[in-house]
Design a protein around this motif. Sequence first.
Motif, short mmCIF file in Angstrom:
data_model
loop_
_atom_site.label_atom_id
_atom_site.label_comp_id
_atom_site.label_asym_id
_atom_site.label_seq_id
_atom_site.Cartn_x
_atom_site.Cartn_y
_atom_site.Cartn_z
N GLU A 63 -63.32 10.14 -43.79
CA GLU A 63 -64.18 9.73 -42.68
C GLU A 63 -63.51 10.09 -41.35
N TYR A 64 -63.36 11.37 -41.13
CA TYR A 64 -62.64 11.87 -39.96
C TYR A 64 -63.25 11.38 -38.65
N GLU A 65 -64.56 11.54 -38.50
CA GLU A 65 -65.20 11.17 -37.23
C GLU A 65 -65.04 9.69 -36.95
N ARG A 66 -65.13 8.87 -37.98
CA ARG A 66 -64.97 7.42 -37.80
C ARG A 66 -63.58 7.09 -37.28
N VAL A 67 -62.56 7.68 -37.88
CA VAL A 67 -61.19 7.41 -37.46
C VAL A 67 -60.95 7.93 -36.05
N VAL A 68 -61.42 9.13 -35.75
CA VAL A 68 -61.19 9.71 -34.42
C VAL A 68 -61.92 8.90 -33.35
N ASN A 69 -63.10 8.39 -33.65
CA ASN A 69 -63.79 7.54 -32.68
C ASN A 69 -63.01 6.26 -32.40
N LYS A 70 -62.41 5.68 -33.43
CA LYS A 70 -61.57 4.50 -33.22
C LYS A 70 -60.36 4.83 -32.35
N VAL A 71 -59.80 6.00 -32.60
CA VAL A 71 -58.67 6.44 -31.79
C VAL A 71 -59.07 6.55 -30.32
N GLY A 72 -60.22 7.19 -30.06
CA GLY A 72 -60.66 7.34 -28.68
C GLY A 72 -60.84 6.01 -27.99
N SER A 73 -61.35 5.01 -28.71
CA SER A 73 -61.54 3.68 -28.13
C SER A 73 -60.20 2.98 -27.89
N ALA A 74 -59.24 3.19 -28.79
CA ALA A 74 -57.96 2.48 -28.70
C ALA A 74 -57.02 3.06 -27.64
N LEU A 75 -57.27 4.30 -27.23
CA LEU A 75 -56.41 4.92 -26.21
C LEU A 75 -56.72 4.37 -24.82
N ARG A 76 -55.68 4.24 -24.03
CA ARG A 76 -55.85 3.98 -22.61
C ARG A 76 -56.26 5.26 -21.90
N ASP A 77 -56.77 5.13 -20.71
CA ASP A 77 -57.09 6.30 -19.91
C ASP A 77 -55.86 7.19 -19.76
N ASN A 78 -56.08 8.47 -19.94
CA ASN A 78 -55.03 9.50 -19.88
C ASN A 78 -54.07 9.45 -21.05
N GLY A 79 -54.36 8.62 -22.06
CA GLY A 79 -53.53 8.59 -23.26
C GLY A 79 -53.76 9.81 -24.13
N TYR A 80 -52.84 10.04 -25.05
CA TYR A 80 -52.86 11.23 -25.90
C TYR A 80 -53.06 10.85 -27.37
N PHE A 81 -53.80 11.71 -28.07
CA PHE A 81 -53.87 11.68 -29.53
C PHE A 81 -53.34 13.00 -30.04
N ILE A 82 -52.26 12.93 -30.80
CA ILE A 82 -51.59 14.13 -31.31
C ILE A 82 -51.47 13.98 -32.82
N TYR A 83 -52.00 14.94 -33.56
CA TYR A 83 -51.87 14.82 -35.01
C TYR A 83 -51.63 16.18 -35.65
N SER A 84 -50.93 16.15 -36.78
CA SER A 84 -50.68 17.34 -37.57
C SER A 84 -51.35 17.19 -38.93
N VAL A 85 -51.78 18.33 -39.48
CA VAL A 85 -52.35 18.39 -40.82
C VAL A 85 -51.96 19.72 -41.45
N LEU A 86 -52.23 19.83 -42.74
CA LEU A 86 -52.14 21.15 -43.35
C LEU A 86 -53.15 22.07 -42.68
N HIS A 87 -52.74 23.29 -42.43
CA HIS A 87 -53.59 24.27 -41.75
C HIS A 87 -54.86 24.51 -42.57
N PRO A 88 -56.03 24.64 -41.92
CA PRO A 88 -57.26 24.84 -42.69
C PRO A 88 -57.28 26.09 -43.56
N HIS A 89 -56.48 27.10 -43.27
CA HIS A 89 -56.47 28.22 -44.21
C HIS A 89 -55.62 27.90 -45.45
N ILE A 90 -54.84 26.81 -45.40
CA ILE A 90 -54.15 26.33 -46.59
C ILE A 90 -55.11 25.53 -47.47
N THR A 91 -55.94 24.71 -46.83
CA THR A 91 -56.79 23.78 -47.58
C THR A 91 -58.16 24.34 -47.94
N ALA A 92 -58.52 25.52 -47.42
CA ALA A 92 -59.90 25.99 -47.54
C ALA A 92 -60.33 26.24 -48.97
#
Length: 248
Positions: free
Chosen positions: A121-150
Amino acid sequence: MRQNVYDQQDVFENFQNNRLSGRSENDLIEQPAIRSCLPPLTGKSVLDLGCGGGQLVKYCIEQGASEATGVDLSKNMLEYARAHHSHERITYLQGSLEDIELPHNQFDLIVSSLAMHYIGEYERVVNKVGSALRDNGYFIYSVLHPHITARKLLEGWVRDEAGEKRFWPLDDYLDDGPRDLQVTPDKKAVIYHRSMSSAVNGLIQAGLTLDQIIEPTCSPEGLILQPHQVVEIRRPTFIIFKSQKLVR
């Protein structure tokens, strides 16, 4: 039920043996890259989603963060984090990233290291992140590259008769969804492939502005330890998305 592969003892031990070797792809590629793009942390409040053993949480405190919270579903991971990476300004919480409630306007930095590809549920989690961040806050995440997982069958390199790596095949790229990832010789975990556009558009729809995309390769020092990682130039294993909640 949320996926919790790291509370299977053999999976956890296999992961830890690799992670604590100092020679893993995490150590030589992903962690140096994600740490290099963190903002100044002095006096900041940090949340680590999928904190694992707590290494990145502790690093943020060492960089001056005023407080840091690590969230992980795995009891094994949290026990290790509390035993080896505790601090008076660190709180560890058990819970899934999909279900945990995040306070509104609380964090200056939300970071996630190689956990978001376990999230359906990517969109759900990212929406929660956006709400939890303060103004000018950062969301930084790493994942396996999409050409690895495709590819729906994650079979790796195509090799020639001598066993040399010829090319990395790409297929099913725009077909987002679950894939099976081998985590031990006899066990698999479910990860979720997302195209680049799906990942970026999810951030935008959550009110975040893309700041940077990093496709890291192995450092010269890392190549001394693991010369075979030179193939990262041909196809990187990881990708990092850095986004910000800008004041409009």
